[in-house]
Design an enzyme around this catalytic site. Structure first.
Site, PDB file in Angstrom:
ATOM      1  N   TYR A 193       0.848  -1.199   0.000  1.00  0.00           N
ATOM      2  CA  TYR A 193       0.000   0.000   0.000  1.00  0.00           C
ATOM      3  C   TYR A 193       0.884   1.249   0.000  1.00  0.00           C
ATOM      4  O   TYR A 193       1.867   1.308   0.738  1.00  0.00           O
ATOM      5  CB  TYR A 193      -0.900   0.028   1.239  1.00  0.00           C
ATOM      6  CG  TYR A 193      -2.335  -0.250   0.913  1.00  0.00           C
ATOM      7  CD1 TYR A 193      -3.030   0.579   0.032  1.00  0.00           C
ATOM      8  CD2 TYR A 193      -3.005  -1.339   1.464  1.00  0.00           C
ATOM      9  CE1 TYR A 193      -4.350   0.333  -0.291  1.00  0.00           C
ATOM     10  CE2 TYR A 193      -4.331  -1.593   1.140  1.00  0.00           C
ATOM     11  CZ  TYR A 193      -5.002  -0.758   0.267  1.00  0.00           C
ATOM     12  OH  TYR A 193      -6.301  -1.002  -0.055  1.00  0.00           O
TER      13      TYR A 193
ATOM     14  N   ARG B 294      -2.938  -2.479 -18.117  1.00  0.00           N
ATOM     15  CA  ARG B 294      -4.195  -1.737 -17.998  1.00  0.00           C
ATOM     16  C   ARG B 294      -4.039  -0.708 -16.884  1.00  0.00           C
ATOM     17  O   ARG B 294      -3.942  -1.066 -15.709  1.00  0.00           O
ATOM     18  CB  ARG B 294      -5.346  -2.679 -17.688  1.00  0.00           C
ATOM     19  CG  ARG B 294      -5.571  -3.701 -18.771  1.00  0.00           C
ATOM     20  CD  ARG B 294      -6.907  -4.341 -18.642  1.00  0.00           C
ATOM     21  NE  ARG B 294      -7.916  -3.490 -19.223  1.00  0.00           N
ATOM     22  CZ  ARG B 294      -8.350  -3.610 -20.480  1.00  0.00           C
ATOM     23  NH1 ARG B 294      -7.858  -4.521 -21.267  1.00  0.00           N
ATOM     24  NH2 ARG B 294      -9.286  -2.817 -20.928  1.00  0.00           N
TER      25      ARG B 294
ATOM     26  N   LYS C  63      -3.436   0.677 -24.648  1.00  0.00           N
ATOM     27  CA  LYS C  63      -3.920   0.588 -26.040  1.00  0.00           C
ATOM     28  C   LYS C  63      -2.702   0.623 -26.973  1.00  0.00           C
ATOM     29  O   LYS C  63      -1.866  -0.264 -26.883  1.00  0.00           O
ATOM     30  CB  LYS C  63      -4.941   1.697 -26.301  1.00  0.00           C
ATOM     31  CG  LYS C  63      -6.190   1.568 -25.407  1.00  0.00           C
ATOM     32  CD  LYS C  63      -7.271   2.560 -25.774  1.00  0.00           C
ATOM     33  CE  LYS C  63      -8.548   2.341 -24.996  1.00  0.00           C
ATOM     34  NZ  LYS C  63      -8.580   3.062 -23.712  1.00  0.00           N
TER      35      LYS C  63
ATOM     36  N   THR D  32      -5.040   6.186 -21.269  1.00  0.00           N
ATOM     37  CA  THR D  32      -4.825   4.847 -20.749  1.00  0.00           C
ATOM     38  C   THR D  32      -3.430   4.423 -21.193  1.00  0.00           C
ATOM     39  O   THR D  32      -2.813   5.057 -22.057  1.00  0.00           O
ATOM     40  CB  THR D  32      -5.867   3.849 -21.283  1.00  0.00           C
ATOM     41  OG1 THR D  32      -5.923   3.960 -22.702  1.00  0.00           O
ATOM     42  CG2 THR D  32      -7.239   4.130 -20.690  1.00  0.00           C
TER      43      THR D  32
ATOM     44  N   GLU E  35      -0.456   4.931  -0.330  1.00  0.00           N
ATOM     45  CA  GLU E  35      -1.193   6.194  -0.476  1.00  0.00           C
ATOM     46  C   GLU E  35      -0.248   7.387  -0.421  1.00  0.00           C
ATOM     47  O   GLU E  35       0.627   7.455   0.455  1.00  0.00           O
ATOM     48  CB  GLU E  35      -2.229   6.360   0.639  1.00  0.00           C
ATOM     49  CG  GLU E  35      -3.593   5.842   0.257  1.00  0.00           C
ATOM     50  CD  GLU E  35      -3.868   4.493   0.880  1.00  0.00           C
ATOM     51  OE1 GLU E  35      -2.874   3.769   1.152  1.00  0.00           O
ATOM     52  OE2 GLU E  35      -5.045   4.173   1.089  1.00  0.00           O
TER      53      GLU E  35
ATOM     54  N   ASP F  73      -7.798  13.740 -24.507  1.00  0.00           N
ATOM     55  CA  ASP F  73      -7.868  12.320 -24.150  1.00  0.00           C
ATOM     56  C   ASP F  73      -7.223  11.545 -25.295  1.00  0.00           C
ATOM     57  O   ASP F  73      -7.831  11.322 -26.346  1.00  0.00           O
ATOM     58  CB  ASP F  73      -9.330  11.914 -23.954  1.00  0.00           C
ATOM     59  CG  ASP F  73      -9.465  10.465 -23.506  1.00  0.00           C
ATOM     60  OD1 ASP F  73      -8.504   9.690 -23.691  1.00  0.00           O
ATOM     61  OD2 ASP F  73     -10.533  10.111 -22.989  1.00  0.00           O
TER      62      ASP F  73
HETATM   63  N1  DSN Z   1     -13.241   0.708 -24.133  1.00  0.00           N
HETATM   64  C1  DSN Z   1     -12.384   1.636 -24.825  1.00  0.00           C
HETATM   65  C2  DSN Z   1     -12.372   1.389 -26.286  1.00  0.00           C
HETATM   66  O1  DSN Z   1     -12.536   0.247 -26.682  1.00  0.00           O
HETATM   67  O2  DSN Z   1     -12.176   2.306 -27.053  1.00  0.00           O
HETATM   68  C3  DSN Z   1     -12.727   3.017 -24.501  1.00  0.00           C
HETATM   69  O3  DSN Z   1     -12.843   3.182 -23.142  1.00  0.00           O
END
Ligand code: DSN
Length: 423
Positions: free
Chosen positions: A57, A238, A232, A229, A59, A203
């Site tokens: 942990y 993730r 991707k 994120t 924080e 974003d």
């Molecule tokens: N779930 C993502 C996507 O597939 O684009 C977006 O949050």
């Protein structure tokens, strides 16, 4: 043909779960994964996520924690932060958001009050739920105003964005999305945001890897905050990051912790650091450019086969196919493609007359196949498989789908996936 990883401890303790993991490994090995938000992480990123760092942990932030025993964790998080700053050329990075939606929510917490107006791209036009769409908390707790694309070109209508911004005076403007096949004009958004004194949040979840690899312009000179994120195109675990100018660092950090979250997921932070190290390597630039070259080649091959593509093609990793002229819905096509070993998602297209649960389009992308090493020479074959599957879906020809599934598995066996074992 790939073999399941052994996972000896897991197999001994929970054979049922271990079998499911093995089956998923086999599925990811055998199929052509075209969901544009998915990828294959490296074995190093996978290993980092499975470390004892998850037992801790932490924080707070490095040097300012509420729990002791941070001798190593502080260094892990600092590595991730410094690498993020270097890869994206930003003044501040927070690597603690659990995923994209919490990262975006932290931006709201940092820069708006409940009930304030926010301007974002409408979900059916390619935006994200968290950009103020009604069914999301962001559209319930805030007043979401939405822009779209032009009916003729399917490109963002900057006249509309500017008019809405002047009229509605949003606190935050979001740009970026989940089904945007074209380059995001961050400069145009920045100019509008400055004019109305709004915070611009870029974003970049879908295109972070392309930006890191120099295959898409960077939002850094134009956006106040960058949300992404890490799993991707960036090809990490993730997780998510919020990056900003130094002047916004305090607000961003306070919103993530203690505003929204508790302890950071330190194993994820470690894997983010590994992914960012990979993203700084010259080979990552090749990968990012190859993702785009593959998407363009795939789009060309689909156009040649008579497919309607939203905006007529792509500048990035993503292609949005409107199946209206093929007399098959997106959902029917996606499920048929899945049976053929080609994994996509059904998706609305701009101005879709159909419902989101059974829309007119499918969304495909090239990050995963590029990570496996497929090049532009293979994209005509990928387009052929998609075309044959869509035709089979329209005719209900299951035998044709079975034949394609075999062809797909055979080709995939020649392109071992990162992180998966090979025989
Ligand atoms: N779930 C993502 C996507 O597939 O684009 C977006 O949050």
């Amino acid at each position: 043909m790939s073999q399941p990883l052994s996972h000896p401890a897991l197999s001994a303790a929970d054979p049922e779960l271990a079998a499911l993991v093995g089956a998923e490994e086999q599925l990811q090995a055998d199929t052509l994964r075209l969901i544009p938000s998915e990828n294959y992480v490296s074995a190093a990123v996978l290993e980092a996520t499975g470390t004892v760092l998850q037992n801790k942990y932490s924080e707070g932030y490095a040097g300012r924690r509420y729990y002791e025993g941070q001798q190593n964790i502080d260094q892990v998080e600092t590595l991730a932060v410094e690498r993020a700053k270097a890869v994206f050329g930003v003044e501040h990075a927070n690597v603690q958001p659990y995923s994209g939606s919490p990262a975006n929510l932290a931006a709201y917490l940092a820069f708006a009050e409940p009930g304030d107006t926010v301007l974002g791209m409408a979900l059916p036009m390619g935006g994200h739920l968290t950009h103020g769409w009604g069914v999301s908390a962001t559209g319930t707790w805030f007043r979401g105003v939405q822009y779209g694309v032009r009916p003729d070109s399917a490109l963002i209508d900057f006249d509309e964005v500017r008019d809405l911004a002047r009229k509605e005076r949003p606190k935050i403007i979001f740009c970026g999305g989940t089904a945007v096949p074209r380059t995001i004009d961050f400069a145009a958004f920045g100019e509008i945001a400055r004019e109305v004194d709004a915070v611009l949040v870029a974003d970049i979840a879908h295109i972070a890897g392309l930006i890191a690899g120099g295959a898409h312009p960077s939002p850094v000179p134009h956006a106040d905050v960058i949300s992404t994120t890490t799993h991707k195109t960036l090809r990490g675990p993730r997780g998510a990051m919020l990056m900003s100018r130094a002047s916004h660092a305090k607000a961003v950090d306070k919103a993530v912790f203690p505003g929204l979250q508790g302890g950071p997921h330190n194993h994820t932070t470690a894997a983010i650091a590994v992914a960012l190290r990979e993203a700084a390597a010259p080979s990552f630039r090749d990968y990012a450019h190859a993702v785009v070259a593959n998407a363009k080649a795939l789009a060309e091959a689909l156009l040649a086969r008579g497919y309607d593509l939203v905006s007529g093609g792509t500048d990035n990793h993503l292609v949005l196919i409107d199946l209206t002229s093929k007399d098959v819905s997106g959902k029917v096509a996606a499920k048929a493609l899945d049976r053929a070993g080609i994994v996509v998602n059904y998706n609305t297209v701009p101005f879709d007359p159909r419902k989101p649960f059974d829309p007119s389009g499918i969304r495909i992308g090239t990050p995963s196949l590029t990570s496996r090493g497929l090049g532009t020479d293979r994209m005509p074959l990928v387009a052929e498989w998609i075309d044959r599957s869509v035709q089979a879906a329209a005719k209900g020809d299951e035998d044709a789908l079975t034949v394609i599934r075999g062809e797909v598995a055979e080709l995939m066996a020649a392109y071992p996936a990162p992180g998966l074992p090979t025989a």
